[in-house]
Design a protein around this motif. Structure first.
Motif, PDB file in Angstrom:
ATOM      1  N   VAL A  65       0.848  -1.157  -0.078  1.00 42.87           N
ATOM      2  CA  VAL A  65       0.120  -0.091  -0.097  1.00 42.87           C
ATOM      3  C   VAL A  65       0.897   1.256  -0.042  1.00 42.87           C
ATOM      4  CG1 VAL A  65      -1.841   1.236   1.345  1.00 42.87           C
ATOM      5  CG2 VAL A  65      -2.008  -1.112   1.208  1.00 42.87           C
ATOM      6  N   GLY A  66       1.891   1.157   0.846  1.00 43.04           N
ATOM      7  CA  GLY A  66       2.975   2.457   0.813  1.00 43.04           C
ATOM      8  C   GLY A  66       3.409   2.661  -0.425  1.00 43.04           C
ATOM      9  N   GLU A  67       3.996   1.465  -1.317  1.00 43.58           N
ATOM     10  CA  GLU A  67       4.434   1.777  -2.371  1.00 43.58           C
ATOM     11  C   GLU A  67       3.482   2.561  -3.606  1.00 43.58           C
ATOM     12  OE1 GLU A  67       7.208   2.150  -5.634  1.00 43.58           O
ATOM     13  OE2 GLU A  67       7.512   1.630  -3.440  1.00 43.58           O
ATOM     14  N   THR A  68       2.064   1.832  -3.321  1.00 38.98           N
ATOM     15  CA  THR A  68       1.159   2.565  -4.249  1.00 38.98           C
ATOM     16  C   THR A  68       0.923   3.865  -4.017  1.00 38.98           C
ATOM     17  OG1 THR A  68      -0.008   0.495  -4.444  1.00 38.98           O
ATOM     18  CG2 THR A  68      -1.404   2.324  -4.875  1.00 38.98           C
ATOM     19  N   ILE A  69       0.905   4.332  -2.761  1.00 40.81           N
ATOM     20  CA  ILE A  69       0.817   5.469  -2.029  1.00 40.81           C
ATOM     21  C   ILE A  69       1.715   6.573  -2.596  1.00 40.81           C
ATOM     22  CG2 ILE A  69       0.654   7.342   0.013  1.00 40.81           C
ATOM     23  CD1 ILE A  69      -0.986   5.049   1.374  1.00 40.81           C
ATOM     24  N   ARG A  70       2.979   5.974  -2.665  1.00 40.99           N
ATOM     25  CA  ARG A  70       4.229   6.971  -3.113  1.00 40.99           C
ATOM     26  C   ARG A  70       4.011   7.126  -4.464  1.00 40.99           C
ATOM     27  NH1 ARG A  70       7.174   4.392   1.088  1.00 40.99           N
ATOM     28  NH2 ARG A  70       7.295   2.262   0.002  1.00 40.99           N
ATOM     29  N   GLU A  71       3.490   6.150  -5.472  1.00 39.47           N
ATOM     30  CA  GLU A  71       3.331   6.128  -6.942  1.00 39.47           C
ATOM     31  C   GLU A  71       2.414   7.669  -7.227  1.00 39.47           C
ATOM     32  OE1 GLU A  71       5.243   5.394  -9.408  1.00 39.47           O
ATOM     33  OE2 GLU A  71       6.676   4.261  -8.150  1.00 39.47           O
ATOM     34  N   ARG A  72       1.325   7.386  -6.255  1.00 39.17           N
ATOM     35  CA  ARG A  72       0.164   8.270  -6.224  1.00 39.17           C
ATOM     36  C   ARG A  72       0.636   9.742  -5.897  1.00 39.17           C
ATOM     37  NH1 ARG A  72      -5.235   7.134  -6.388  1.00 39.17           N
ATOM     38  NH2 ARG A  72      -5.480   8.801  -4.612  1.00 39.17           N
ATOM     39  N   GLY A  73       1.317   9.731  -4.993  1.00 43.77           N
ATOM     40  CA  GLY A  73       2.079  11.014  -4.613  1.00 43.77           C
ATOM     41  C   GLY A  73       2.907  11.715  -5.610  1.00 43.77           C
ATOM     42  N   ARG A  74       3.713  10.721  -6.379  1.00 37.78           N
ATOM     43  CA  ARG A  74       4.739  11.190  -7.205  1.00 37.78           C
ATOM     44  C   ARG A  74       3.830  11.722  -8.583  1.00 37.78           C
ATOM     45  NH1 ARG A  74       7.000   7.000  -7.662  1.00 37.78           N
ATOM     46  NH2 ARG A  74       8.533   7.309  -6.353  1.00 37.78           N
ATOM     47  N   LEU A  75       2.857  11.271  -8.810  1.00 41.22           N
ATOM     48  CA  LEU A  75       1.917  11.607  -9.877  1.00 41.22           C
ATOM     49  C   LEU A  75       1.337  13.076  -9.715  1.00 41.22           C
ATOM     50  CD1 LEU A  75       0.598  11.174 -12.555  1.00 41.22           C
ATOM     51  CD2 LEU A  75      -1.138  10.021 -11.492  1.00 41.22           C
ATOM     52  N   ARG A  76       0.688  13.217  -8.245  1.00 41.17           N
ATOM     53  CA  ARG A  76       0.113  14.176  -7.970  1.00 41.17           C
ATOM     54  C   ARG A  76       1.003  15.203  -7.840  1.00 41.17           C
ATOM     55  NH1 ARG A  76      -1.447  12.273  -3.405  1.00 41.17           N
ATOM     56  NH2 ARG A  76       0.357  13.064  -2.013  1.00 41.17           N
TER      57      ARG A  76
END
Length: 647
Positions: free
Chosen positions: A565-576
């Motif tokens: 979940v943390g890796e997914t959130i990091r990718e979403r944060g990078r995109l954001r």
């Protein structure tokens, strides 16, 4: 431009004349030195001067100075300037010849007096030179340490006078200080690797004034020392009596410290010749300098007489020229309001209170006024009045739903206030804004300011809540990594959450601490997580909560789930963040376009008052304002929807 100064004491001159082999020191005329011409406040001009060497230590007044502009005399005011921007290096000859005739003890005593004369905070360093230069102590404002360093000097070796110049310049490092080197020598250079010209060039390149004190002997080189002092317009002082070294060092100290500001009102402009003369005691000197003064402002055109006398308005500003303020009745109302305000302040100070509210971390509690041992504890009147006002506001809020809504908004913004306290703040802000509006423009503006003052705190709450939500989103991936690491280390889930509450930064630490506290008070762990997710309004954290709750029901490796979940959130944060960077220009354009009409109206109102009166005085102007307001709102919403991307 400073003039080369010299001290030639009579005793030294007499001794030189008796000895045919010893040349007399140079005798240069006393001059007044102009250091700076400040024209920032023109037509008020400030000229910073240094008095002639013969007046060092003499108290001067404005009558001792004369200042002319292109030959026209000006009245001046005089102020002595305290020097706090000095950095000085004492460069001292410690060759073998200094051991003769008691020269070294007299030199050390004079140098110590010089250091004591420097103002506190002045950095002083010491360089000795004999066969080679050597740094004794680097510049420091610890004058006791400098005095101790001077006491270690002893005669030895030959004389490397010119090599000591660049060695001294290397010690001057303070950017905001005015540097100076004070050189003492008793003879010629006989061991330097560089020439006299190289030493003088180093002084000119560094733009550092060197003041020379010479104890002249049969090896005295007046041309060499005069060249070093003259390279940057320093003081040259000479004697053949070691007992007079203290006076010479004192004269140099005065030259460094004594400055005066001559302040006068200028009538000139452009390139102007300023001549400053001083006449005090037996000393008369003057100095001239070319100064570039700003052009004087043009003289105002004579006003044409008016046919009819018009009474001057009470208030010159159009905004402040409110009809209400023109009547004496409203002046009495204003005076009454001031009196009521003073009475209210006095009441708050004098009314007793029996309880005080104190804060413990994130909790608040009402403590009785009884102190330890049964003694009565009285608290501040202002605190008690604020407490009673907050309690009254809580009762006025009425339904539990309203209080709950305000409490949630305060929690999301991270503000530790009760709903009643927030209502008191909103009421105070609205009333203050209404009072300002009443004074500025009358009842209509007061109503507008009242509405704005009531709505502004809620807007501030939303902004603070959004910032807190964004800060938590940026911290979430690190928080999950910390949770996962704690679980791998053998901690239980509750212990891992407690670890995050201690080690993470706010606002993550505050939210997880609240989860820990609520759990310890008996609330279900899953319910506490759901409440935190709802309070924060973060979709990513809601996923994390769902993952934790599912894991508690079905089991599995929670640390691995949190990593995924943390890796997914990091990718979403990078995109954001990428989307935020790409849309930054559009957002800035939207802000500029939205603010531009108001800025133009304000600028035109200042530059040409009355130009826009047609917009508020004519029906067509009202229509134009209404249409403009509608278009502005539609355009603002459109721009916001355009640059606010969702994914």
């Amino acid at each position: 431009a400073a003039a080369l100064l010299a001290l030639a004491l009579p005793a030294g001159a007499a001794h030189a004349q008796e000895d045919d082999d010893a040349p007399a020191p140079p005798e240069l005329a006393d001059t007044v030195t102009i250091h700076d011409v400040d024209v920032e406040g023109h037509p008020t001009v400030t000229v910073t001067v240094e008095p002639p060497v013969g007046l060092f230590g003499t108290e001067l007044d404005a009558g001792d100075f004369t200042l002319t502009e292109d030959g026209e005399a000006r009245d001046v005011e005089l102020a002595e300037r305290e020097r706090t921007d000095l950095e000085v290096v004492l460069t001292i000859d410690t060759s073998t010849s200094m051991g003769e005739e008691g020269r070294m003890p007299a030199l050390l005593a004079a140098a110590e007096d010089f250091v004591e004369a420097m103002p506190p905070g002045t950095a002083v360093g010491v360089v000795r030179f004999d066969s080679a230069p050597e740094v004794v102590i680097e510049p420091t404002d610890d004058h006791d340490a400098v005095t101790d360093a001077l006491a270690t000097l002893a005669p030895r070796g030959r004389t490397a006078l010119y090599d000591a110049v660049p060695a001294s310049l290397e010690l001057l490092t303070v950017d905001d200080a005015e540097p100076a080197v004070v050189l003492f020598a008793d003879g010629e250079d006989n061991n330097s690797a560089i020439s006299r010209e190289d030493a003088a060039a180093a002084l000119e390149d560094a733009d550092v004034a060197m003041h020379v004190i010479e104890l002249f002997t049969d090896r005295y080189e007046p041309d060499a020392l005069e060249a070093l002092a003259g390279a940057t317009d320093g003081v040259l002082a000479a004697t053949d009596d070691p007992g007079q070294l203290t006076d010479l060092y004192g004269a140099v100290a005065s030259a460094l410290l004594q400055r005066y500001d001559l302040v006068y009102d200028s009538d000139a402009g452009g390139d102007t010749e300023l001549v400053v003369a001083v006449d005090a005691g037996d000393v008369t000197a003057e100095e001239a300098v070319e100064a570039a003064l700003p052009d004087p402002p043009p003289e105002p055109a004579p006003e044409e007489p008016e046919e009819e006398a018009v009474a001057a308005p009470v208030l010159s500003s159009r905004v402040l020229d409110a009809p209400l303020l023109a009547t004496s009745a409203w002046l009495w109302v204003g005076a009454g309001l001031v009196g009521l305000g003073l009475a209210a302040a006095l009441a708050l100070l004098l009314l007793p209170t029996d309880a005080v509210r104190v804060r413990l971390g994130d909790r608040t509690a009402a403590l009785a006024a009884a102190g330890a041992g049964g003694g009565e504890q009285r608290t501040g009147r202002l605190a008690g009045a604020a407490e009673r006002a907050s309690a009254l506001a809580d009762r006025l809020l009425g339904t539990r739903k309203i209080r709950r809504t305000i409490a949630v908004e305060l929690e999301r913004a991270g503000i530790d206030l009760r709903p009643g306290e927030f209502l008191v703040v909103v009421t105070g802000a609205a009333l203050a804004a209404a009072a300002v509006g009443l004074l500025l423009g009358g009842p209509l503006l007061a109503v507008a300011f009242l509405i704005a003052g009531a709505l502004a705190p809620r807007a501030v709450l939303r902004v603070l809540a959004e910032r807190r939500r964004a800060a938590f989103a940026d911290q979430l991936s690190d928080v999950l990594q910390l949770l996962s690491g704690s679980l791998r280390a053998g901690y239980g889930l509750s212990q891992a959450v407690d670890s995050v509450s201690r080690d993470a930064e706010a606002p993550a630490s505050e939210e997880f601490r609240r989860i820990v506290v609520e759990t310890r008070l008996g609330r279900d762990f899953g319910d506490a997580l759901d409440a935190a997710a709802d309070r924060l309004g973060n979709e990513d954290f809601a996923w994390v909560v769902q993952a934790i709750k599912i894991n508690r029901e079905v089991g599995g490796d929670l640390s691995e789930i949190l990593d995924n979940v943390g890796e997914t959130i990091r990718e979403r944060g990078r995109l954001r963040r990428q989307v935020k960077a790409l849309s930054a220009e559009g957002k800035l354009s939207a802000i500029v376009l939205y603010v531009l009409p108001f800025a133009v109206v304000g600028l035109v109102s200042v530059l040409n008052p009355g130009y826009l009166n047609v917009l508020v005085e004519e029906p067509v102007g009202w229509v134009m304002l209404g249409v403009s307001a509608v278009l502005l709102i539609v355009g603002g919403v459109w721009l916001k929807r355009t640059v606010q991307l969702q994914y």
